[in-house]
Scaffold this active site. Sequence first.
Site, short mmCIF file in Angstrom:
data_model
loop_
_atom_site.label_atom_id
_atom_site.label_comp_id
_atom_site.label_asym_id
_atom_site.label_seq_id
_atom_site.Cartn_x
_atom_site.Cartn_y
_atom_site.Cartn_z
N ALA A 178 0.83 -1.20 0.00
CA ALA A 178 0.00 0.00 0.00
C ALA A 178 0.87 1.25 0.00
CB ALA A 178 -0.91 -0.02 1.23
N CYS A 179 0.24 2.37 -0.31
CA CYS A 179 0.87 3.69 -0.32
C CYS A 179 1.59 3.92 1.00
CB CYS A 179 -0.19 4.77 -0.53
SG CYS A 179 0.35 6.45 -0.25
N PRO A 180 2.81 4.41 1.06
CA PRO A 180 3.63 4.91 -0.04
C PRO A 180 4.66 3.89 -0.54
CG PRO A 180 4.63 5.58 2.00
CD PRO A 180 3.48 4.66 2.36
N MET A 181 4.51 2.62 -0.18
CA MET A 181 5.57 1.65 -0.48
C MET A 181 5.84 1.45 -1.98
SD MET A 181 6.76 1.38 2.37
CE MET A 181 8.11 0.27 2.13
#
Lengths: 164, 82
Positions: free
Chosen positions: B16-19
């Site tokens: 998920a964001c920000p990965m």
Amino acid sequence: MTDAKKNKGSVTIVVFSGELDKAIAAYVIATAAASMGMGVNMFFTFWGMNVIKKRGGLIKGRHWMQKMLNVMNYGHAKKLALSRMNMLGIGPAMLKTMMSQKRVPTLHEFIQTAASLGVKMYACEMSMSVMGLKKEDFIDECAGVIGAVSYLADAKESNVNLFI
Amino acid sequence: MPAFAANKTIDVRGLACPMPSVKTALALEGMAAGETLEVVTDDPVSKKDLPVWAQSTGNTLLGMKEEAAVVRIYLKKGLRID
């Protein structure tokens, strides 16, 4: 800060809050900014210092008030409350489950990712002396101990400044 | 949809964001300018964020391929390494 980082801008974040939800918000922004090549400085002050404290060592400080505060305020990256709906610890447990279902990193993983991306994390010298904390009370990812002026010197040069 | 020849592919499905942006940045770091990176993601945010990320970091978005919930994003590493 290198000139290269300056060209892409930089972010400074004051982490005043010691709650899990707010700490994660700070690290989402920090790691996203670092991925964009921006320099990131995080300044942990007051309750926010819990985020970068080492596990263990319940009694810290010199006199009884510092000791009492540190016992009552015990916390580290894996043991933080929520700012809302904490429900005596049920809230954080549920949120951690929900976040892992969506594969959002844990706060501990965020800290390690941030450090590997070159995010600098500093503890506030004044808060530390008030609470009777030492540099050794913080995790290895903590780059050092600085004061408000050093923080502001970075903040002045940065393009984004947040207080969380 | 034209096919893009990628020099490297990273699979960030599930993250998920920000990965996805973080993994993309790390992957591009080890690549040469002009090389193409393919990012495979199922994070709905990536579709909007990675083009912005590319623009703001001096890399080029070559295109996107959507297959059901999976999006393949093609980025060309820019010359600007600062």
